[in-house]
Design a protein around this motif. Structure first.
Motif, PDB file in Angstrom:
ATOM      1  N   PRO A  41       0.887  -1.419   0.069  1.00  0.00           N
ATOM      2  CA  PRO A  41      -0.012   0.024   0.125  1.00  0.00           C
ATOM      3  C   PRO A  41       0.904   1.317  -0.109  1.00  0.00           C
ATOM      4  O   PRO A  41       0.435   2.467  -0.746  1.00  0.00           O
ATOM      5  N   LEU A  42       2.009   1.583   0.210  1.00  0.00           N
ATOM      6  CA  LEU A  42       2.902   2.451   0.738  1.00  0.00           C
ATOM      7  C   LEU A  42       3.423   2.744  -0.581  1.00  0.00           C
ATOM      8  O   LEU A  42       3.546   3.459  -1.559  1.00  0.00           O
ATOM      9  N   ILE A  43       4.022   1.932  -1.880  1.00  0.00           N
ATOM     10  CA  ILE A  43       4.097   2.262  -3.273  1.00  0.00           C
ATOM     11  C   ILE A  43       3.702   2.496  -3.372  1.00  0.00           C
ATOM     12  O   ILE A  43       3.712   3.162  -4.578  1.00  0.00           O
ATOM     13  N   TRP A  44       2.344   1.999  -3.553  1.00  0.00           N
ATOM     14  CA  TRP A  44       0.842   2.250  -4.306  1.00  0.00           C
ATOM     15  C   TRP A  44       0.534   3.776  -4.140  1.00  0.00           C
ATOM     16  O   TRP A  44      -0.028   4.882  -5.477  1.00  0.00           O
ATOM     17  N   ILE A  45       0.520   4.085  -2.849  1.00  0.00           N
ATOM     18  CA  ILE A  45      -0.141   5.312  -2.213  1.00  0.00           C
ATOM     19  C   ILE A  45       0.515   6.294  -1.796  1.00  0.00           C
ATOM     20  O   ILE A  45       0.113   7.371  -1.318  1.00  0.00           O
ATOM     21  N   THR A  46       2.232   6.079  -1.702  1.00  0.00           N
ATOM     22  CA  THR A  46       3.048   7.087  -1.517  1.00  0.00           C
ATOM     23  C   THR A  46       4.039   7.058  -2.369  1.00  0.00           C
ATOM     24  O   THR A  46       3.976   6.676  -3.286  1.00  0.00           O
ATOM     25  N   THR A  47       4.943   8.773  -1.659  1.00  0.00           N
ATOM     26  CA  THR A  47       5.882   8.451  -3.081  1.00  0.00           C
ATOM     27  C   THR A  47       7.522   8.354  -1.536  1.00  0.00           C
ATOM     28  O   THR A  47       8.686   8.651  -2.350  1.00  0.00           O
ATOM     29  N   LEU A  48       7.188   7.435  -0.793  1.00  0.00           N
ATOM     30  CA  LEU A  48       8.515   6.860   0.203  1.00  0.00           C
ATOM     31  C   LEU A  48       9.092   6.546  -1.201  1.00  0.00           C
ATOM     32  O   LEU A  48       8.860   5.320  -1.877  1.00  0.00           O
ATOM     33  N   GLY A  49      10.718   6.695  -0.428  1.00  0.00           N
ATOM     34  CA  GLY A  49      11.701   5.360  -1.161  1.00  0.00           C
ATOM     35  C   GLY A  49      12.257   4.550  -0.408  1.00  0.00           C
ATOM     36  O   GLY A  49      11.577   4.090   0.568  1.00  0.00           O
ATOM     37  N   PRO A  50      12.914   3.423  -1.110  1.00  0.00           N
ATOM     38  CA  PRO A  50      12.856   2.632  -0.969  1.00  0.00           C
ATOM     39  C   PRO A  50      13.430   1.917   0.401  1.00  0.00           C
ATOM     40  O   PRO A  50      12.699   1.555   1.579  1.00  0.00           O
ATOM     41  N   SER A  51      14.318   3.734   1.204  1.00  0.00           N
ATOM     42  CA  SER A  51      14.484   3.104   2.222  1.00  0.00           C
ATOM     43  C   SER A  51      13.926   3.361   3.936  1.00  0.00           C
ATOM     44  O   SER A  51      14.107   2.791   3.965  1.00  0.00           O
ATOM     45  N   ARG A  52      12.910   4.022   2.699  1.00  0.00           N
ATOM     46  CA  ARG A  52      12.167   4.683   4.248  1.00  0.00           C
ATOM     47  C   ARG A  52      11.165   3.392   3.891  1.00  0.00           C
ATOM     48  O   ARG A  52      11.084   3.217   5.480  1.00  0.00           O
ATOM     49  N   ILE A  53      10.343   3.251   3.086  1.00  0.00           N
ATOM     50  CA  ILE A  53       9.729   2.085   3.282  1.00  0.00           C
ATOM     51  C   ILE A  53      10.342   0.858   3.719  1.00  0.00           C
ATOM     52  O   ILE A  53       9.137   0.069   4.334  1.00  0.00           O
ATOM     53  N   PHE A  54      11.621   0.442   3.724  1.00  0.00           N
ATOM     54  CA  PHE A  54      12.407  -0.870   4.620  1.00  0.00           C
ATOM     55  C   PHE A  54      12.431  -0.369   5.839  1.00  0.00           C
ATOM     56  O   PHE A  54      11.895  -1.459   6.946  1.00  0.00           O
ATOM     57  N   GLN A  55      12.364   0.815   6.439  1.00  0.00           N
ATOM     58  CA  GLN A  55      12.890   1.184   7.925  1.00  0.00           C
ATOM     59  C   GLN A  55      11.123   0.779   8.160  1.00  0.00           C
ATOM     60  O   GLN A  55      11.291   0.020   9.334  1.00  0.00           O
ATOM     61  N   ILE A  56      10.173   0.889   7.629  1.00  0.00           N
ATOM     62  CA  ILE A  56       9.269   1.231   8.361  1.00  0.00           C
ATOM     63  C   ILE A  56       8.770  -0.679   7.839  1.00  0.00           C
ATOM     64  O   ILE A  56       7.607  -1.159   9.158  1.00  0.00           O
ATOM     65  N   GLN A  57       8.858  -1.522   7.141  1.00  0.00           N
ATOM     66  CA  GLN A  57       9.224  -2.463   7.159  1.00  0.00           C
ATOM     67  C   GLN A  57       9.348  -3.439   8.967  1.00  0.00           C
ATOM     68  O   GLN A  57       9.067  -4.089   9.265  1.00  0.00           O
ATOM     69  N   LEU A  58      10.688  -2.989   9.087  1.00  0.00           N
ATOM     70  CA  LEU A  58      11.160  -3.126  10.573  1.00  0.00           C
ATOM     71  C   LEU A  58      10.444  -2.998  11.792  1.00  0.00           C
ATOM     72  O   LEU A  58      10.407  -3.890  12.377  1.00  0.00           O
TER      73      LEU A  58
END
Length: 202
Positions: A54-71
């Motif tokens: 959902p973060l990829i589809w509805i936000t412009t967050l970069g891969p590193s930020r998404i990875f941090q959210i995953q953690l």
């Protein structure tokens, strides 16, 4: 599940039941059959794998930020899901039953029920957290008794546990197992009590 008074009552029930048979009855009540420590982690990791989409589809967050959210998702959910009540709800029923059955089989061997003189030992096993019960009989008695007899005893015991009447259910189960043993393994003149008449709580 079992108070000191309940233990005394159950010990008396075992003693009375064994007075009419050469068989042996052992009752084991476990708080839980397994810890299921890996289950919360597996659910948390699964949620962490789903979180980025959902973060990829509805936000412009970069891969590193998404990875941090995953953690963060994995860590927080691992802690939340590890709370005992939540943990047991997350464990599929078939895993609980399998774990409890394996625990019952281990207790059967551990308590020496394979070493009775006539091979007529019977274990009544209860895992409280799983609401699971099982009756295991050694070969000297199992070969003489229809499996449905044990299943009926277990079904009534589980109903009693679910109704919050575990001690009464266990006393009834002991009497019913004792009646089966009395029929198929009557007492001998030189019979001895091979196990202490008590409830084993683990």
């Amino acid at each position: 599940m079992i108070t000191a008074d309940d233990s005394e009552r159950l010990a008396g029930a075992i003693r009375d039941a064994e007075a009419h048979t050469a068989g042996e009855i052992v009752v084991v009540v476990a708080a839980q059959a397994g810890g299921y420590r890996s289950v919360p982690v597996l659910w948390a990791l699964l949620a962490a794998l789903v979180a980025p989409w959902p973060l990829i589809w509805i936000t412009t967050l970069g891969p590193s930020r998404i990875f941090q959210i995953q953690l963060v998702v994995a860590l927080v959910l691992s802690i939340v899901f590890s709370l005992p009540k939540r943990r047991y709800r997350l464990v599929p029923g078939f895993i609980k039953r399998s774990q409890a059955h394996e625990a019952a089989a281990r207790e059967f061997v551990r308590r020496g029920l394979t070493r009775t003189r006539e091979r007529t030992g019977v274990l009544i096993y209860v895992a409280a957290a799983e609401h699971y019960a099982e009756v295991l009989a050694d070969t000297g008695i199992a070969d003489r008794v229809d499996e449905q007899v044990w299943r009926d005893i277990v079904a009534d015991l589980i109903d009693a546990i679910k109704a919050g009447q575990a001690p009464d259910g266990l006393v009834t189960a002991v009497h019913r197992v004792g009646a089966v043993l009395a029929e198929h393994a009557p007492p001998r003149a030189d019979d001895i009590d091979e196990f202490p008449n008590r409830v084993i709580v683990i």
